[in-house]
Scaffold this motif. Structure first.
Motif, PDB file in Angstrom:
ATOM      1  N   UNK A  29      83.909  18.605-151.941  1.00  0.00           N
ATOM      2  CA  UNK A  29      84.003  19.109-153.316  1.00  0.00           C
ATOM      3  C   UNK A  29      82.695  18.924-154.081  1.00  0.00           C
ATOM      4  N   UNK A  30      82.065  17.758-153.935  1.00  0.00           N
ATOM      5  CA  UNK A  30      80.797  17.512-154.623  1.00  0.00           C
ATOM      6  C   UNK A  30      79.742  18.532-154.204  1.00  0.00           C
ATOM      7  N   UNK A  31      79.644  18.776-152.907  1.00  0.00           N
ATOM      8  CA  UNK A  31      78.654  19.731-152.413  1.00  0.00           C
ATOM      9  C   UNK A  31      79.013  21.141-152.866  1.00  0.00           C
ATOM     10  N   UNK A  32      80.289  21.491-152.783  1.00  0.00           N
ATOM     11  CA  UNK A  32      80.713  22.832-153.201  1.00  0.00           C
ATOM     12  C   UNK A  32      80.412  23.056-154.675  1.00  0.00           C
ATOM     13  N   UNK A  33      80.708  22.064-155.501  1.00  0.00           N
ATOM     14  CA  UNK A  33      80.429  22.178-156.929  1.00  0.00           C
ATOM     15  C   UNK A  33      78.935  22.285-157.216  1.00  0.00           C
ATOM     16  N   UNK A  34      78.130  21.585-156.438  1.00  0.00           N
ATOM     17  CA  UNK A  34      76.685  21.579-156.667  1.00  0.00           C
ATOM     18  C   UNK A  34      76.030  22.896-156.277  1.00  0.00           C
ATOM     19  N   UNK A 114      74.177  12.299-159.389  1.00  0.00           N
ATOM     20  CA  UNK A 114      73.123  13.197-158.914  1.00  0.00           C
ATOM     21  C   UNK A 114      73.571  14.660-158.957  1.00  0.00           C
ATOM     22  N   UNK A 115      74.828  14.902-158.652  1.00  0.00           N
ATOM     23  CA  UNK A 115      75.350  16.266-158.721  1.00  0.00           C
ATOM     24  C   UNK A 115      75.329  16.759-160.166  1.00  0.00           C
ATOM     25  N   UNK A 116      75.753  15.901-161.101  1.00  0.00           N
ATOM     26  CA  UNK A 116      75.719  16.279-162.519  1.00  0.00           C
ATOM     27  C   UNK A 116      74.294  16.559-162.982  1.00  0.00           C
ATOM     28  N   UNK A 117      73.360  15.719-162.538  1.00  0.00           N
ATOM     29  CA  UNK A 117      71.951  15.927-162.885  1.00  0.00           C
ATOM     30  C   UNK A 117      71.442  17.242-162.304  1.00  0.00           C
ATOM     31  N   UNK A 118      71.784  17.516-161.050  1.00  0.00           N
ATOM     32  CA  UNK A 118      71.346  18.757-160.406  1.00  0.00           C
ATOM     33  C   UNK A 118      71.907  19.976-161.126  1.00  0.00           C
ATOM     34  N   UNK A 136      61.578  12.990-165.173  1.00  0.00           N
ATOM     35  CA  UNK A 136      62.410  12.297-164.188  1.00  0.00           C
ATOM     36  C   UNK A 136      61.557  11.357-163.344  1.00  0.00           C
ATOM     37  N   UNK A 137      60.373  11.801-162.956  1.00  0.00           N
ATOM     38  CA  UNK A 137      59.485  10.929-162.174  1.00  0.00           C
ATOM     39  C   UNK A 137      59.079   9.701-162.971  1.00  0.00           C
ATOM     40  N   UNK A 138      58.903   9.845-164.281  1.00  0.00           N
ATOM     41  CA  UNK A 138      58.518   8.714-165.128  1.00  0.00           C
ATOM     42  C   UNK A 138      59.637   7.676-165.223  1.00  0.00           C
TER      43      UNK A 138
END
Length: 145
Positions: A29-34, A114-118, A136-138
């Motif tokens: 589900x996480x991958x599908x949603x992403x 991470x999914x929400x961020x993506x 994000x890198x900072x």
């Protein structure tokens, strides 16, 4: 033996959903949603009902190996990705193996974040996306050597 008793015995012998089925379904589900791929799109691709996809994702129905392979093809993800970080021993005589549960829960929470961020970054216009990368890198913690 009556027909009812035979059916009852067969039901006892059928594999029951294990904790790993729930975890794997959550990963799917996480991958599908992403991606994003809707349940309807996934159901059409696999030739199953939307309800079947829901049962896969909530762990109430096991995903056959061939079906899991098809899901990975549709989501363009390696099979190993869905299993990465899962506990090696998820069931014991007493239930879920406690020594790995807390670690996985933290990893799973991180994966959801991470999914929400993506998703949020994926909705940014190009000019804002260029700004987001250095921000994000900072945020990365400095490692002391």
């Amino acid at each position: 033996m009556t027909k009812d008793s035979v059916e009852a015995e067969e039901a006892r012998d059928r594999p029951k959903t294990r904790h790993i089925d729930v975890l794997l379904g959550q990963r799917v589900r996480l991958v599908r949603d992403a991606k994003p791929v809707s349940r309807e799109d996934m159901a059409d691709y696999l030739g199953v009902s939307v309800a079947t996809i829901q049962r896969y994702e909530n762990g109430s129905q096991r995903i056959a190996a061939a079906r899991l392979w098809q899901i990975c093809r549709r989501l363009d993800v390696k099979l190993a990705h869905l299993f990465a970080g899962l506990p090696h021993q998820v069931m014991t005589d007493g239930g879920v193996a406690e020594e790995r549960r807390s670690t996985f829960d933290r990893e799973d929470g991180r994966a959801k974040t991470l999914v929400l961020l993506a998703k949020a970054v994926g909705k940014l216009p190009a000019d804002r996306l260029e700004i987001a990368v250095p921000v994000v890198k900072a945020l990365k913690p400095n490692r002391k050597r």
